[in-house]
Design an enzyme around this catalytic site. Sequence first.
Site, PDB file in Angstrom:
ATOM      1  N   TYR A   1       0.823  -1.214   0.000  1.00 14.79           N
ATOM      2  CA  TYR A   1       0.000   0.000   0.000  1.00 14.79           C
ATOM      3  C   TYR A   1       0.855   1.263   0.000  1.00 14.79           C
ATOM      4  O   TYR A   1       0.445   2.290  -0.534  1.00 14.79           O
ATOM      5  CB  TYR A   1      -0.893   0.039   1.245  1.00 14.79           C
ATOM      6  CG  TYR A   1      -2.211  -0.665   1.109  1.00 14.79           C
ATOM      7  CD1 TYR A   1      -2.282  -2.017   0.823  1.00 14.79           C
ATOM      8  CD2 TYR A   1      -3.402   0.038   1.293  1.00 14.79           C
ATOM      9  CE1 TYR A   1      -3.492  -2.665   0.717  1.00 14.79           C
ATOM     10  CE2 TYR A   1      -4.626  -0.604   1.188  1.00 14.79           C
ATOM     11  CZ  TYR A   1      -4.668  -1.948   0.903  1.00 14.79           C
ATOM     12  OH  TYR A   1      -5.869  -2.577   0.804  1.00 14.79           O
TER      13      TYR A   1
ATOM     14  N   LYS B   1       3.072 -15.351   2.921  1.00  8.94           N
ATOM     15  CA  LYS B   1       3.273 -16.099   1.674  1.00  8.94           C
ATOM     16  C   LYS B   1       4.774 -16.381   1.592  1.00  8.94           C
ATOM     17  O   LYS B   1       5.467 -15.966   0.646  1.00  8.94           O
ATOM     18  CB  LYS B   1       2.749 -15.260   0.489  1.00  8.94           C
ATOM     19  CG  LYS B   1       2.710 -15.988  -0.847  1.00  8.94           C
ATOM     20  CD  LYS B   1       1.635 -17.046  -0.951  1.00  8.94           C
ATOM     21  CE  LYS B   1       1.760 -17.813  -2.252  1.00  8.94           C
ATOM     22  NZ  LYS B   1       0.821 -18.956  -2.342  1.00  8.94           N
TER      23      LYS B   1
ATOM     24  N   ASP C   1      -3.098 -18.148   0.917  1.00 10.16           N
ATOM     25  CA  ASP C   1      -4.111 -18.822   0.087  1.00 10.16           C
ATOM     26  C   ASP C   1      -4.811 -19.913   0.884  1.00 10.16           C
ATOM     27  O   ASP C   1      -6.031 -20.065   0.833  1.00 10.16           O
ATOM     28  CB  ASP C   1      -3.484 -19.369  -1.213  1.00 10.16           C
ATOM     29  CG  ASP C   1      -2.211 -20.173  -0.995  1.00 10.16           C
ATOM     30  OD1 ASP C   1      -1.629 -20.107   0.105  1.00 10.16           O
ATOM     31  OD2 ASP C   1      -1.803 -20.888  -1.933  1.00 10.16           O
TER      32      ASP C   1
ATOM     33  N   ASP D   1      -6.309  -6.870   4.363  1.00  8.96           N
ATOM     34  CA  ASP D   1      -7.438  -6.217   3.691  1.00  8.96           C
ATOM     35  C   ASP D   1      -8.384  -7.280   3.134  1.00  8.96           C
ATOM     36  O   ASP D   1      -9.599  -7.244   3.356  1.00  8.96           O
ATOM     37  CB  ASP D   1      -6.918  -5.327   2.555  1.00  8.96           C
ATOM     38  CG  ASP D   1      -8.033  -4.663   1.775  1.00  8.96           C
ATOM     39  OD1 ASP D   1      -8.962  -4.142   2.420  1.00  8.96           O
ATOM     40  OD2 ASP D   1      -7.998  -4.693   0.531  1.00  8.96           O
TER      41      ASP D   1
ATOM     42  N   ASP E   1     -12.201  -8.853   4.892  1.00  8.18           N
ATOM     43  CA  ASP E   1     -13.492  -8.847   4.191  1.00  8.18           C
ATOM     44  C   ASP E   1     -14.099 -10.247   4.186  1.00  8.18           C
ATOM     45  O   ASP E   1     -15.300 -10.427   4.392  1.00  8.18           O
ATOM     46  CB  ASP E   1     -13.331  -8.374   2.733  1.00  8.18           C
ATOM     47  CG  ASP E   1     -13.618  -6.891   2.563  1.00  8.18           C
ATOM     48  OD1 ASP E   1     -13.379  -6.137   3.532  1.00  8.18           O
ATOM     49  OD2 ASP E   1     -14.077  -6.491   1.471  1.00  8.18           O
TER      50      ASP E   1
HETATM   51  C1  IPM Z   1     -10.345  -1.039   4.094  1.00 19.08           C
HETATM   52  C2  IPM Z   1     -10.588  -0.496   2.715  1.00 19.08           C
HETATM   53  C3  IPM Z   1      -9.439   0.422   2.348  1.00 19.08           C
HETATM   54  C4  IPM Z   1      -8.176  -0.411   2.361  1.00 19.08           C
HETATM   55  C5  IPM Z   1      -9.586   1.146   1.023  1.00 19.08           C
HETATM   56  C6  IPM Z   1     -10.905   1.893   0.939  1.00 19.08           C
HETATM   57  C7  IPM Z   1      -8.429   2.053   0.735  1.00 19.08           C
HETATM   58  O1  IPM Z   1     -10.751  -1.527   1.804  1.00 19.08           O
HETATM   59  O2  IPM Z   1     -10.249  -0.252   5.046  1.00 19.08           O
HETATM   60  O3  IPM Z   1     -10.251  -2.258   4.226  1.00 19.08           O
HETATM   61  O4  IPM Z   1      -7.868  -1.089   1.373  1.00 19.08           O
HETATM   62  O5  IPM Z   1      -7.466  -0.394   3.372  1.00 19.08           O
HETATM   63 MG    MG Z   2     -10.846  -3.444   2.674  1.00 16.10          MG
END
Ligand code: IPM
Ligand code: MG
Length: 359
Positions: free
Chosen positions: A143, A192, A224, A248, A252
Amino acid sequence: MADVKKIAVIAGDGIGPEVVAEAIKAMKKTEEVFGYGFEFEHGLFGGIAIDEKGTPLPEDTLAMCKRSDAVLLGAVGGPKWDNNSKELRPETGLLGIRKALGLFSNIRPANVFDCLKEASTLKPEVLEGTDLIVVRELTGGIYFGEKFRREGENGQEAVDTCVYNVNEIERIVRQAFEIARTRSKRLASVDKANVLETSRLWRETVIRIATDYPDVELEHVLVDNCAMQLLRRPASFDVIVTENMFGDILSDEAAMLTGSIGMLSSASLGEGAFGLYEPVHGSAPDIAGQGIANPIATILSVALMFRLTFGYHDAAEAIERAVKEVLDAGHRTGDIAVDKSKAIGTTAMGDLIVNAIRK
Ligand code: IPM
Ligand code: MG
């Protein structure tokens, strides 16, 4: 009254202002019930700041955050700014604020509420007992590495670099071990290491630090494989620690196990008690301004703030209990309702929870 805590509020875009308003109501209720004191200061951030100030993270918003004890963030982003150049994207503001405030550790709990099990796409028997935390490194890796374009032999090339130094790895890994110690003492470090040099340094560092935490059971999982195991045996995970981009993606995935992203809170922390608290869900532009967003993730983010930044455990528990009570009584916003025709709105949900906050 306890000393007054300064709260920087950056409601942001989309449903951000709607859900943040309910969280502030919950904080005010804890002033009445527990005698805590809060002073709220509001600042522009994200898309709205681009529109009004020409930058996603205005100087005065950052200064406001720096002089506060904690930050409460709604959400940023929306289709309106999606085609903007990098400097004029809300996401750039988000990365900027994390870096500027030194928030290297992102804590995302994913626990399945019993009464919402049916909301998940996974079988209830697979989910049984799932209660995990993803600890994501937040200010390093791909990032923040150098990024550029260049002309190559076969046309344009794009480069993103992933860099980690040993200190960056060490501080996040230590924090994850400390968190694991307060829970069921299991830590999964995700990397990884079969391919990436940054992951090999990560794993070496984890192994070295683990000698300071002999009471914590450590497993190394390739990213993975982790993605797969999260779907197969989610309940076997307790604390997962990983680098920025893996975190990240996995956070999710972990959020979706619960079936209700509208319920999940998060904290971003640095070295001290200061932290930034926000719901895991985004700005949901499709439902913004309709008063139907679920405010629970933001209200639960306040509970996290009380616990991690202020040590107000009584009020944190009261908020969590209030949320559970309201859900157990069958109240649902649209995102978590089975019978959508009975769904209630953002303020109605906020009011029910606020009224249920008691000693
Ligand atoms: C998160 C989001 C952010 C990230 C984006 C919106 C930049 O996906 O906070 O997880 O990737 O960190
Ligand atoms: Mg995210």
